[in-house]
Design an enzyme around this catalytic site. Structure first.
Site, PDB file in Angstrom:
ATOM      1  N   TYR A 191       8.946 -12.522 -13.565  1.00  0.00           N
ATOM      2  CA  TYR A 191       7.705 -11.870 -13.156  1.00  0.00           C
ATOM      3  C   TYR A 191       6.498 -12.616 -13.710  1.00  0.00           C
ATOM      4  O   TYR A 191       5.554 -12.939 -12.968  1.00  0.00           O
ATOM      5  CB  TYR A 191       7.701 -10.430 -13.649  1.00  0.00           C
ATOM      6  CG  TYR A 191       6.434  -9.666 -13.321  1.00  0.00           C
ATOM      7  CD1 TYR A 191       6.215  -9.143 -12.052  1.00  0.00           C
ATOM      8  CD2 TYR A 191       5.449  -9.478 -14.293  1.00  0.00           C
ATOM      9  CE1 TYR A 191       5.054  -8.454 -11.744  1.00  0.00           C
ATOM     10  CE2 TYR A 191       4.283  -8.779 -13.996  1.00  0.00           C
ATOM     11  CZ  TYR A 191       4.092  -8.282 -12.723  1.00  0.00           C
ATOM     12  OH  TYR A 191       2.927  -7.598 -12.432  1.00  0.00           O
TER      13      TYR A 191
ATOM     14  N   ALA B 273       0.798  -1.231   0.000  1.00  0.00           N
ATOM     15  CA  ALA B 273       0.000   0.000   0.000  1.00  0.00           C
ATOM     16  C   ALA B 273       0.826   1.274   0.000  1.00  0.00           C
ATOM     17  O   ALA B 273       0.260   2.365   0.021  1.00  0.00           O
ATOM     18  CB  ALA B 273      -0.939   0.003   1.203  1.00  0.00           C
ATOM     19  N   SER B 274       2.143   1.172  -0.040  1.00  0.00           N
ATOM     20  CA  SER B 274       2.964   2.372   0.090  1.00  0.00           C
ATOM     21  C   SER B 274       3.157   3.122  -1.219  1.00  0.00           C
ATOM     22  O   SER B 274       3.643   4.254  -1.220  1.00  0.00           O
ATOM     23  CB  SER B 274       4.340   2.002   0.669  1.00  0.00           C
ATOM     24  OG  SER B 274       5.015   1.090  -0.183  1.00  0.00           O
TER      25      SER B 274
END
Length: 340
Positions: free
Chosen positions: A160, A18-19
């Site tokens: 990824y 959430a940063s």
């Protein structure tokens, strides 16, 4: 098995990663709609700023400093939510990081570290969320952030896309098991296309040029819109951008054609025209910089996703698909023209 999800204004929502980027935008949008937030990431200063911002607006939020690659950290997030709010209603597995590099160049330790975050972090979060929903009784929403690279592999970001393929498979299997056992948990898989976040700046780069999205890029608000809609409405899948759905379908119907298109298009479209950051300057092993919603990409940044809006309003889906198909064809043509 009836799944009944609460309105956002009555929910406690857990968001990992959430940063910055999608997680940051989702937290801000959820708070504006009245939800109580439990935000988690490795960057404590960014989390503190976010919680102070939310509280200053008259909403409720707490933060937990956590590395989702550690199961004990993820369990602390759940425990903190229950201790402070008594429960949580939606859990969003958003934390993720990337590596830009060829299959034979990326080190095995780097690959394993990314799996800790992108795959195991989702497994830990999903298990913590489902356990709470079962213990509490009633319905809940589990929302996992995948990728269109989880539907279709790409060169350069091999590790990824492999983590996202695993994440997609786990989410689908979990959904079926919960449904079979009549456990009222909505499991939604979000399939974002290319999104304008600091994702490229946080990635570890083995490339000579700085990783970046080129071509059609969607704003993080479009992903947040899909996430928050899924928190209130049980959805199996939400595609962010027709681009994401287009490549998933084309890859399934014509895999060899898609191979060739990706071989031509993906090399130039994942790198900018400036030198790459130092390989050690990334968020793979350490927290990245926080409180930034957008990245440093080079392309056409859309104002939103027509496909997300169509998914929220099924009657309009056919019109949206036809319109977006024209845009996708234009985008592919323009991207290929730039490659030659």
């Amino acid at each position: 098995m009836a799944i009944s999800l609460k309105p956002l204004r009555n929910q406690v929502i857990v968001i990992t990663g959430a940063s910055s980027g999608i997680g940051l935008v989702t937290a801000r949008m959820a708070a504006k709609q009245g939800a109580k937030l439990v935000v988690a990431a490795r960057n404590e200063e960014a989390l503190r700023q976010l919680v102070e911002e939310i509280r200053a607006s008259g909403r409720e939020a707490i933060y937990v400093v956590a590395d989702v690659g550690r199961e004990e950290d993820v369990n602390r997030i759940a425990d903190a939510a229950i201790a402070h709010f008594g429960r949580f209603d939606t859990w969003v597995n958003n934390a993720g990081v990337s590596i830009f590099g060829r299959c034979m160049d990326v080190t095995i330790p780097d690959m394993k570290r990314m799996f800790d975050t992108n795959f195991w972090g989702v497994v830990y979060g999903s298990r913590a969320a489902v356990k709470h929903f079962q213990d509490r009784g009633g319905s809940g929403a589990l929302i996992n952030i995948g990728s269109f690279f989880g539907d279709r592999a790409t060169p350069i970001q091999s590790t990824y896309c492999t983590t996202k393929h695993a994440l997609h498979g786990f989410s689908d299997a979990l959904r079926m098991e919960l449904e079979k056992d009549k456990i009222p948990v909505s499991v939604t898989l979000i399939h974002p296309g290319r999104i304008d976040t600091p994702y490229n700046e946080h990635a570890r780069s083995y490339m000579a040029k700085q990783p970046a999205h080129r071509g059609m890029i969607y704003p993080p608000e479009a992903v947040a819109e899909a996430i928050l809609y899924s928190a209130e409405h049980p959805k199996r899948d939400m595609y962010v951008g027709f681009q994401a759905k287009f490549f998933a379908v084309l890859g399934a119907l014509a895999p060899r054609l898609m191979d060739k298109l990706m071989e031509i298009w993906m090399y130039p479209s994942q790198q900018s025209d400036r030198p790459s950051r130092d390989r050690e300057d990334n968020a793979l092993y350490h927290p990245g910089y926080g409180m930034h919603e957008r990245g440093t990409h080079q392309g056409w940044i859309r104002s939103g996703s027509l496909y997300v809006k169509a998914s929220k309003h099924p009657v309009a889906t056919t019109v949206a698909v036809v319109a977006s198909l024209g845009v996708a064809i234009w985008w592919l043509t323009a991207s290929f023209s730039q490659s030659f």
